[in-house]
Write a protein that holds these residues in place. Structure first.
Motif, PDB file in Angstrom:
ATOM      1  N   ARG A 208     -48.822  21.136 -84.532  1.00 35.08           N
ATOM      2  CA  ARG A 208     -48.699  22.474 -85.103  1.00 35.08           C
ATOM      3  C   ARG A 208     -47.333  22.669 -85.749  1.00 35.08           C
ATOM      4  O   ARG A 208     -47.228  23.181 -86.868  1.00 35.08           O
ATOM      5  CB  ARG A 208     -48.927  23.516 -84.000  1.00 35.08           C
ATOM      6  CG  ARG A 208     -49.026  24.943 -84.465  1.00 35.08           C
ATOM      7  CD  ARG A 208     -49.116  25.874 -83.263  1.00 35.08           C
ATOM      8  NE  ARG A 208     -50.237  25.532 -82.396  1.00 35.08           N
ATOM      9  CZ  ARG A 208     -50.421  26.056 -81.186  1.00 35.08           C
ATOM     10  NH1 ARG A 208     -49.534  26.917 -80.703  1.00 35.08           N
ATOM     11  NH2 ARG A 208     -51.471  25.703 -80.468  1.00 35.08           N
ATOM     12  N   ASN A 211     -47.045  20.486 -88.967  1.00 38.09           N
ATOM     13  CA  ASN A 211     -47.754  21.076 -90.101  1.00 38.09           C
ATOM     14  C   ASN A 211     -46.986  22.243 -90.710  1.00 38.09           C
ATOM     15  O   ASN A 211     -46.892  22.371 -91.935  1.00 38.09           O
ATOM     16  CB  ASN A 211     -49.152  21.531 -89.667  1.00 38.09           C
ATOM     17  CG  ASN A 211     -50.057  20.374 -89.292  1.00 38.09           C
ATOM     18  OD1 ASN A 211     -49.843  19.252 -89.737  1.00 38.09           O
ATOM     19  ND2 ASN A 211     -51.051  20.638 -88.470  1.00 38.09           N
ATOM     20  N   ALA A 212     -46.439  23.092 -89.858  1.00 40.81           N
ATOM     21  CA  ALA A 212     -45.672  24.239 -90.351  1.00 40.81           C
ATOM     22  C   ALA A 212     -44.420  23.778 -91.096  1.00 40.81           C
ATOM     23  O   ALA A 212     -44.070  24.324 -92.154  1.00 40.81           O
ATOM     24  CB  ALA A 212     -45.298  25.153 -89.183  1.00 40.81           C
ATOM     25  N   TYR A 213     -43.749  22.783 -90.550  1.00 41.08           N
ATOM     26  CA  TYR A 213     -42.541  22.259 -91.192  1.00 41.08           C
ATOM     27  C   TYR A 213     -42.863  21.611 -92.537  1.00 41.08           C
ATOM     28  O   TYR A 213     -42.192  21.857 -93.544  1.00 41.08           O
ATOM     29  CB  TYR A 213     -41.869  21.243 -90.270  1.00 41.08           C
ATOM     30  CG  TYR A 213     -40.589  20.654 -90.822  1.00 41.08           C
ATOM     31  CD1 TYR A 213     -39.357  21.253 -90.548  1.00 41.08           C
ATOM     32  CD2 TYR A 213     -40.606  19.505 -91.619  1.00 41.08           C
ATOM     33  CE1 TYR A 213     -38.178  20.719 -91.061  1.00 41.08           C
ATOM     34  CE2 TYR A 213     -39.431  18.965 -92.128  1.00 41.08           C
ATOM     35  CZ  TYR A 213     -38.221  19.580 -91.843  1.00 41.08           C
ATOM     36  OH  TYR A 213     -37.049  19.052 -92.360  1.00 41.08           O
ATOM     37  N   ASN A 214     -43.890  20.801 -92.570  1.00 44.72           N
ATOM     38  CA  ASN A 214     -44.216  20.051 -93.789  1.00 44.72           C
ATOM     39  C   ASN A 214     -44.694  20.935 -94.930  1.00 44.72           C
ATOM     40  O   ASN A 214     -44.579  20.555 -96.103  1.00 44.72           O
ATOM     41  CB  ASN A 214     -45.252  18.970 -93.483  1.00 44.72           C
ATOM     42  CG  ASN A 214     -44.666  17.814 -92.693  1.00 44.72           C
ATOM     43  OD1 ASN A 214     -43.448  17.690 -92.559  1.00 44.72           O
ATOM     44  ND2 ASN A 214     -45.528  16.959 -92.160  1.00 44.72           N
ATOM     45  N   ARG A 215     -45.226  22.098 -94.619  1.00 44.92           N
ATOM     46  CA  ARG A 215     -45.654  23.024 -95.670  1.00 44.92           C
ATOM     47  C   ARG A 215     -44.480  23.554 -96.474  1.00 44.92           C
ATOM     48  O   ARG A 215     -44.628  23.927 -97.638  1.00 44.92           O
ATOM     49  CB  ARG A 215     -46.438  24.186 -95.064  1.00 44.92           C
ATOM     50  CG  ARG A 215     -47.875  23.853 -94.700  1.00 44.92           C
ATOM     51  CD  ARG A 215     -48.696  25.112 -94.471  1.00 44.92           C
ATOM     52  NE  ARG A 215     -48.241  25.855 -93.311  1.00 44.92           N
ATOM     53  CZ  ARG A 215     -48.714  25.686 -92.076  1.00 44.92           C
ATOM     54  NH1 ARG A 215     -49.669  24.787 -91.852  1.00 44.92           N
ATOM     55  NH2 ARG A 215     -48.264  26.400 -91.068  1.00 44.92           N
ATOM     56  N   THR A 216     -43.304  23.592 -95.863  1.00 48.43           N
ATOM     57  CA  THR A 216     -42.134  24.168 -96.542  1.00 48.43           C
ATOM     58  C   THR A 216     -41.032  23.137 -96.824  1.00 48.43           C
ATOM     59  O   THR A 216     -39.988  23.489 -97.359  1.00 48.43           O
ATOM     60  CB  THR A 216     -41.546  25.317 -95.708  1.00 48.43           C
ATOM     61  OG1 THR A 216     -41.210  24.838 -94.400  1.00 48.43           O
ATOM     62  CG2 THR A 216     -42.558  26.449 -95.578  1.00 48.43           C
ATOM     63  N   ILE A 218     -41.339  19.845 -98.600  1.00 51.51           N
ATOM     64  CA  ILE A 218     -42.138  18.861 -99.312  1.00 51.51           C
ATOM     65  C   ILE A 218     -41.399  17.531 -99.465  1.00 51.51           C
ATOM     66  O   ILE A 218     -41.991  16.451 -99.367  1.00 51.51           O
ATOM     67  CB  ILE A 218     -42.535  19.396-100.704  1.00 51.51           C
ATOM     68  CG1 ILE A 218     -43.271  20.741-100.580  1.00 51.51           C
ATOM     69  CG2 ILE A 218     -43.409  18.372-101.430  1.00 51.51           C
ATOM     70  CD1 ILE A 218     -44.533  20.668 -99.759  1.00 51.51           C
ATOM     71  N   LYS A 221     -40.594  15.516 -95.327  1.00 52.81           N
ATOM     72  CA  LYS A 221     -41.631  15.771 -94.342  1.00 52.81           C
ATOM     73  C   LYS A 221     -41.408  14.973 -93.061  1.00 52.81           C
ATOM     74  O   LYS A 221     -40.806  13.902 -93.069  1.00 52.81           O
ATOM     75  CB  LYS A 221     -42.994  15.423 -94.933  1.00 52.81           C
ATOM     76  CG  LYS A 221     -43.462  16.386 -96.010  1.00 52.81           C
ATOM     77  CD  LYS A 221     -44.897  16.064 -96.431  1.00 52.81           C
ATOM     78  CE  LYS A 221     -45.415  17.106 -97.411  1.00 52.81           C
ATOM     79  NZ  LYS A 221     -46.833  16.847 -97.782  1.00 52.81           N
TER      80      LYS A 221
END
Length: 263
Positions: A208, A211-216, A218, A221
């Motif tokens: 979780r 995923n949150a980190y990788n969304r912001t 780019i 990652k």
């Protein structure tokens, strides 16, 4: 190290897997205190490891029958908060770990850090807005962290000086209608000013959070190579478990590397 686990028999082999990962990456002898009302000594003997000594504690407190419980949050979740009440008097510090955890690195520096008058050390995986909402909801001291109780270093010696159990019982009765993640709400509400934070990406990493980190982020990652280089503890939060067929994420292989399967 002293390690604390609170489980029922359904999680016995998940705990063995967690302890196996801890032992493989942390040299020396470790005392594991297992708090359960259905696990037996014979059950614990199914995992053979010369570096691990299990201590089984059967604990029940009738007052906890008044506490909110569910299938996901049985009464054993409260036992980690009451560690000072039932652990042996020579245990001054203990590291609580959920059974759905994998330890990837040496935890000695984390375990041996000074606590002084701090009660709990752990990681928070909530944003500022949600932390503030929980602070108000839980009537917590100002600026109290909201920590995930899956990984908490507990200052048992300091907590023995308090009538902690009565505090917790009174708080549950007062707040039972608004407790959502009960043990975490209680910890923030009562002891939020006695908590020290550590980086959740290092000591409580979940899919979780990735995923949150990788969304912001780019261009930077979190991937498997970052996990192997930096992460100390992986935590399979919620329903996304690596032993389930519908698991989604990049962390499953780390679980399989240490898995102890039921025979």
């Amino acid at each position: 190290m002293n390690i604390l686990v609170t489980i029922n028999k359904n999680y016995l082999y998940k705990m063995f897997t967690m302890i196996n990962s801890l032992s493989c990456n942390n040299k020396g002898l470790h005392d594991v205190f297992v708090v359960s009302n259905d696990v037996t000594i014979d059950d614990l003997s199914k995992y053979k490891n010369d570096n691990i000594t299990f201590h089984l504690i059967s604990y029940f407190d009738e007052k906890l029958e008044q506490a909110p419980t569910s299938k996901r949050y049985p009464s054993v979740i409260y036992y980690r908060l009451l560690a000072a009440k039932y652990l042996p008097s020579d245990v001054d510090k203990i590291l609580y770990l959920d059974p759905d955890i994998i330890v990837l690195k040496d935890l000695s520096s984390f375990y041996n850090q000074s606590m002084k008058d701090i009660y709990y050390i752990g990681a928070s995986n909530v944003k500022k807005t949600l932390r503030k909402f929980n602070e108000v909801k839980n009537s917590a001291p100002k600026d109290s962290p909201y920590i995930n109780t899956g990984v908490i270093l507990i200052n048992v010696k300091e907590l023995r000086n308090k009538d902690q159990s009565q505090e917790i019982y009174d708080y549950i009765l007062k707040k039972r209608m608004v407790l959502t993640l009960p043990d975490q709400d209680i910890l923030q509400g009562l002891y939020g000013d006695k908590v020290k934070l550590v980086d959740h990406y290092l000591y409580n990493l979940s899919d979780r959070a990735i995923n949150a980190y990788n969304r912001t982020h780019i261009k930077s990652k979190i991937d498997e190579s970052w996990v192997e280089k930096n992460c100390y503890i992986i935590h399979f939060l919620g329903r996304n478990k690596p032993w389930k067929e519908n698991y989604v994420g990049i962390l499953k292989q780390y679980y399989l590397n240490y898995e102890i399967k039921e025979k």
